[in-house]
Design an enzyme around this catalytic site. Sequence first.
Site, PDB file in Angstrom:
ATOM      1  N   ARG A  58       5.451   8.259   4.764  1.00 26.91           N
ATOM      2  CA  ARG A  58       6.319   9.249   4.119  1.00 26.91           C
ATOM      3  C   ARG A  58       5.810   9.710   2.765  1.00 26.91           C
ATOM      4  O   ARG A  58       5.930  10.885   2.435  1.00 26.91           O
ATOM      5  CB  ARG A  58       7.764   8.786   4.078  1.00 26.91           C
ATOM      6  CG  ARG A  58       8.096   7.749   3.072  1.00 26.91           C
ATOM      7  CD  ARG A  58       9.285   6.967   3.501  1.00 26.91           C
ATOM      8  NE  ARG A  58       8.920   6.103   4.600  1.00 26.91           N
ATOM      9  CZ  ARG A  58       9.690   5.843   5.638  1.00 26.91           C
ATOM     10  NH1 ARG A  58      10.872   6.352   5.720  1.00 26.91           N
ATOM     11  NH2 ARG A  58       9.254   5.027   6.577  1.00 26.91           N
ATOM     12  N   THR A  59       5.270   8.815   1.974  1.00 24.57           N
ATOM     13  CA  THR A  59       4.856   9.224   0.628  1.00 24.57           C
ATOM     14  C   THR A  59       3.709  10.232   0.705  1.00 24.57           C
ATOM     15  O   THR A  59       3.728  11.264   0.021  1.00 24.57           O
ATOM     16  CB  THR A  59       4.460   8.002  -0.220  1.00 24.57           C
ATOM     17  OG1 THR A  59       5.548   7.076  -0.221  1.00 24.57           O
ATOM     18  CG2 THR A  59       4.145   8.400  -1.648  1.00 24.57           C
ATOM     19  N   LYS A  86     -13.305  -2.914  -4.387  1.00 30.68           N
ATOM     20  CA  LYS A  86     -12.463  -2.277  -5.394  1.00 30.68           C
ATOM     21  C   LYS A  86     -13.310  -2.050  -6.643  1.00 30.68           C
ATOM     22  O   LYS A  86     -14.445  -1.634  -6.542  1.00 30.68           O
ATOM     23  CB  LYS A  86     -11.254  -3.144  -5.642  1.00 30.68           C
ATOM     24  CG  LYS A  86     -10.561  -3.468  -4.338  1.00 30.68           C
ATOM     25  CD  LYS A  86      -9.109  -3.424  -4.373  1.00 30.68           C
ATOM     26  CE  LYS A  86      -8.550  -3.567  -2.983  1.00 30.68           C
ATOM     27  NZ  LYS A  86      -8.372  -4.959  -2.594  1.00 30.68           N
ATOM     28  N   ARG A 108      -2.619   6.163  -4.418  1.00 28.19           N
ATOM     29  CA  ARG A 108      -1.959   4.900  -4.051  1.00 28.19           C
ATOM     30  C   ARG A 108      -3.033   3.839  -3.912  1.00 28.19           C
ATOM     31  O   ARG A 108      -4.076   4.073  -3.303  1.00 28.19           O
ATOM     32  CB  ARG A 108      -1.190   5.039  -2.741  1.00 28.19           C
ATOM     33  CG  ARG A 108      -0.725   3.690  -2.209  1.00 28.19           C
ATOM     34  CD  ARG A 108       0.207   3.799  -1.061  1.00 28.19           C
ATOM     35  NE  ARG A 108       1.528   4.201  -1.504  1.00 28.19           N
ATOM     36  CZ  ARG A 108       2.627   4.127  -0.755  1.00 28.19           C
ATOM     37  NH1 ARG A 108       2.538   3.695   0.481  1.00 28.19           N
ATOM     38  NH2 ARG A 108       3.790   4.494  -1.230  1.00 28.19           N
ATOM     39  N   HIS A 136       6.047   2.649  -8.802  1.00 27.60           N
ATOM     40  CA  HIS A 136       6.092   3.692  -7.774  1.00 27.60           C
ATOM     41  C   HIS A 136       7.060   4.755  -8.337  1.00 27.60           C
ATOM     42  O   HIS A 136       8.188   4.881  -7.882  1.00 27.60           O
ATOM     43  CB  HIS A 136       6.602   3.091  -6.465  1.00 27.60           C
ATOM     44  CG  HIS A 136       6.438   3.965  -5.262  1.00 27.60           C
ATOM     45  ND1 HIS A 136       6.026   5.277  -5.328  1.00 27.60           N
ATOM     46  CD2 HIS A 136       6.647   3.711  -3.940  1.00 27.60           C
ATOM     47  CE1 HIS A 136       5.990   5.777  -4.088  1.00 27.60           C
ATOM     48  NE2 HIS A 136       6.361   4.848  -3.246  1.00 27.60           N
TER      49      HIS A 136
HETATM   50  C1  NCD Z   1       7.501   1.659  -0.412  1.00 30.59           C
HETATM   51  C2  NCD Z   1       6.106   1.392  -0.949  1.00 30.59           C
HETATM   52  O1  NCD Z   1       5.122   1.744  -0.344  1.00 30.59           O
HETATM   53  O2  NCD Z   1       6.078   0.835  -2.021  1.00 30.59           O
HETATM   54  N1  NCD Z   1       7.541   2.624   0.582  1.00 30.59           N
HETATM   55  C3  NCD Z   1       7.553   3.933   0.228  1.00 30.59           C
HETATM   56  O3  NCD Z   1       6.808   4.396  -0.605  1.00 30.59           O
HETATM   57  N2  NCD Z   1       8.470   4.711   0.827  1.00 30.59           N
HETATM   58  C4  NCD Z   1       8.201   0.441  -0.034  1.00 30.59           C
HETATM   59  C5  NCD Z   1       7.629  -0.431   1.032  1.00 30.59           C
HETATM   60  O4  NCD Z   1       6.487  -0.302   1.427  1.00 30.59           O
HETATM   61  O5  NCD Z   1       8.377  -1.310   1.479  1.00 30.59           O
END
Ligand code: NCD
Length: 317
Positions: A58-59, A86, A108, A136
């Site tokens: 989703r992100t 890394k 990310r 986040h």
């Molecule tokens: C979260 C994340 O990736 O930190 N998810 C997200 O961004 N919607 C939470 C998770 O992974 O549980």
Amino acid sequence: MSFRARHLLGIEHLAADEIVTLLDLADEYVAMNRGPDKHSNVLSGMTQINMFFEASTRTQASFELAGKRLGADVMNMSMASSSLKKGETLIDTALTLNAMRPDLLVVRHPNSGAVNLLAEKVNCAVLNAGDGRHEHPTQALLDALTIRRAKGRLHRLTVAICGDIAHSRVARSNLILLGKMENRVRLVGPPTLMPAGVADFGCEVFDDMRAGLEGADVVMMLRLQRERMDGAFIPSEREYYHRYGLDAEKLAHAAPDAIVMHPGPMNRGVEIDGTLADDINRSVIQEQVEMGVAVRMAAMELLAANLRRERAEAAHG
Ligand code: NCD
């Protein structure tokens, strides 16, 4: 409008008035996104690169859609396969990308602090899409917008953040944001899933769900993050659900109009009952996803404006 930030690395660096500015702009984008014409050109001519060193559904989709709706050229790079190396790799990749002259870099990374490090090496605006257990920020902002729209305000609310707090950057960013906006935050979960030093966070800590939920306006559930656990943190998923899984009976301890949130991805039957998650009278989980696109559009517009101003000032000596 007041938004001074150069990057969006964490809620930690934002002032309350900057949060309000961003949420107000996001409200406008919610309206636009619900209409027939979802397109603007505030980022036209700009290049947005999404670099995800960790899996995301989703992100990443949300950032991609946000950039496209604002007219940016958007490129997705899947870095998951190169995430083993890394350190040097990250900096080298950053320098390579920087040479391609992006304007917005969405990152990310599994390591806490990696996105901040990268921001020091590039001359575009960097948005943190989640770094390790650290922050986040866009998740906390979309949660804040969801809460503000559901409750009509974003202050003096009692918010219970429940479950795997120790491994959660979502919990951390939310805790900081909700604190800055003067809400009362409770952390609820087993002691093994509480971060070290939790007593110094300035919020109430509960290991009993019913006590922690008592009278809460907002119940925010977190995913059990097994990929970040290197030992046995819980006895079994069944036992965990029994004690900490949110169901109608436990929710009955919260305020009668309490909303239920979850950042996704959800483990149905582990941290939350599937029927409750789908109950549109209580759950705002789908709204959270909708708010995510609007919040990311607002964040990128504000950062792009600051970047343009900075570049114009530099050009005029
Ligand atoms: C979260 C994340 O990736 O930190 N998810 C997200 O961004 N919607 C939470 C998770 O992974 O549980």
